[in-house]
Design a protein around this motif. Sequence first.
Motif, PDB file in Angstrom:
ATOM      1  N   ARG A 194     -13.600 -32.134  72.349  1.00 38.73           N
ATOM      2  CA  ARG A 194     -12.636 -32.050  71.258  1.00 38.73           C
ATOM      3  C   ARG A 194     -12.302 -30.604  70.918  1.00 38.73           C
ATOM      4  O   ARG A 194     -11.170 -30.283  70.582  1.00 38.73           O
ATOM      5  N   LYS A 195     -13.293 -29.715  71.039  1.00 39.93           N
ATOM      6  CA  LYS A 195     -13.073 -28.306  70.723  1.00 39.93           C
ATOM      7  C   LYS A 195     -12.262 -27.610  71.819  1.00 39.93           C
ATOM      8  O   LYS A 195     -11.373 -26.811  71.527  1.00 39.93           O
ATOM      9  N   ARG A 196     -12.606 -27.890  73.092  1.00 37.95           N
ATOM     10  CA  ARG A 196     -11.938 -27.218  74.214  1.00 37.95           C
ATOM     11  C   ARG A 196     -11.590 -28.254  75.274  1.00 37.95           C
ATOM     12  O   ARG A 196     -12.274 -28.373  76.291  1.00 37.95           O
ATOM     13  N   PRO A 197     -10.513 -28.988  75.085  1.00 38.76           N
ATOM     14  CA  PRO A 197     -10.161 -30.060  76.033  1.00 38.76           C
ATOM     15  C   PRO A 197      -9.840 -29.548  77.434  1.00 38.76           C
ATOM     16  O   PRO A 197     -10.022 -30.280  78.414  1.00 38.76           O
ATOM     17  N   GLU A 198      -9.395 -28.314  77.557  1.00 34.35           N
ATOM     18  CA  GLU A 198      -9.055 -27.792  78.884  1.00 34.35           C
ATOM     19  C   GLU A 198     -10.287 -27.567  79.757  1.00 34.35           C
ATOM     20  O   GLU A 198     -10.195 -27.577  80.981  1.00 34.35           O
ATOM     21  N   ASP A 199     -11.448 -27.365  79.140  1.00 32.97           N
ATOM     22  CA  ASP A 199     -12.695 -27.153  79.892  1.00 32.97           C
ATOM     23  C   ASP A 199     -13.482 -28.445  80.098  1.00 32.97           C
ATOM     24  O   ASP A 199     -14.584 -28.417  80.642  1.00 32.97           O
ATOM     25  N   CYS A 200     -12.922 -29.532  79.650  1.00 34.35           N
ATOM     26  CA  CYS A 200     -13.683 -30.787  79.639  1.00 34.35           C
ATOM     27  C   CYS A 200     -13.401 -31.610  80.893  1.00 34.35           C
ATOM     28  O   CYS A 200     -12.277 -31.731  81.348  1.00 34.35           O
ATOM     29  N   GLY A 201     -14.453 -32.164  81.429  1.00 34.07           N
ATOM     30  CA  GLY A 201     -14.347 -33.070  82.567  1.00 34.07           C
ATOM     31  C   GLY A 201     -15.095 -34.351  82.239  1.00 34.07           C
ATOM     32  O   GLY A 201     -15.518 -34.556  81.102  1.00 34.07           O
ATOM     33  N   PRO A 202     -15.288 -35.204  83.220  1.00 30.10           N
ATOM     34  CA  PRO A 202     -16.053 -36.430  82.958  1.00 30.10           C
ATOM     35  C   PRO A 202     -17.509 -36.095  82.650  1.00 30.10           C
ATOM     36  O   PRO A 202     -18.031 -35.082  83.096  1.00 30.10           O
ATOM     37  N   TYR A 203     -18.142 -36.975  81.904  1.00 32.59           N
ATOM     38  CA  TYR A 203     -19.554 -36.780  81.541  1.00 32.59           C
ATOM     39  C   TYR A 203     -20.418 -36.878  82.790  1.00 32.59           C
ATOM     40  O   TYR A 203     -20.365 -37.857  83.530  1.00 32.59           O
ATOM     41  N   THR A 204     -21.195 -35.847  83.036  1.00 31.85           N
ATOM     42  CA  THR A 204     -22.085 -35.831  84.204  1.00 31.85           C
ATOM     43  C   THR A 204     -23.532 -35.561  83.806  1.00 31.85           C
ATOM     44  O   THR A 204     -24.347 -35.211  84.648  1.00 31.85           O
ATOM     45  N   GLY A 205     -23.824 -35.733  82.526  1.00 33.17           N
ATOM     46  CA  GLY A 205     -25.161 -35.418  82.031  1.00 33.17           C
ATOM     47  C   GLY A 205     -26.177 -36.516  82.303  1.00 33.17           C
ATOM     48  O   GLY A 205     -26.002 -37.374  83.183  1.00 33.17           O
ATOM     49  N   PHE A 206     -27.222 -36.503  81.513  1.00 29.88           N
ATOM     50  CA  PHE A 206     -28.338 -37.440  81.644  1.00 29.88           C
ATOM     51  C   PHE A 206     -27.862 -38.870  81.431  1.00 29.88           C
ATOM     52  O   PHE A 206     -27.052 -39.155  80.563  1.00 29.88           O
TER      53      PHE A 206
END
Length: 97
Positions: A76-88
Amino acid sequence: MRRAPSLLLLALPLLSGGCVARAAWDVATLPVKAGAKAVDLATTSQEEADRNYGRRMRHAEEREARERAAHDKACRKRPEDCGPYTGFRAHPDRLDE
């Protein structure tokens, strides 16, 4: 005189109410009870295993929820740097999200 101590010895089990017999039984069964307790402590029952698995999964799901919330907040803060969730993932075989 000799008769009084022998009568006292014969009456002792009746007066003790079986305490002597009970104590002898407890001493005789103590090794069996101790062995059974040791086996019980050394093994995990199915109920304990299920409870432990549920606890681990609940903690993993809570961790995944925290990390997804942090990822969504960053998106929400930086949509241009956001991709799909790849975390835990709490369930690695679940790829639906």
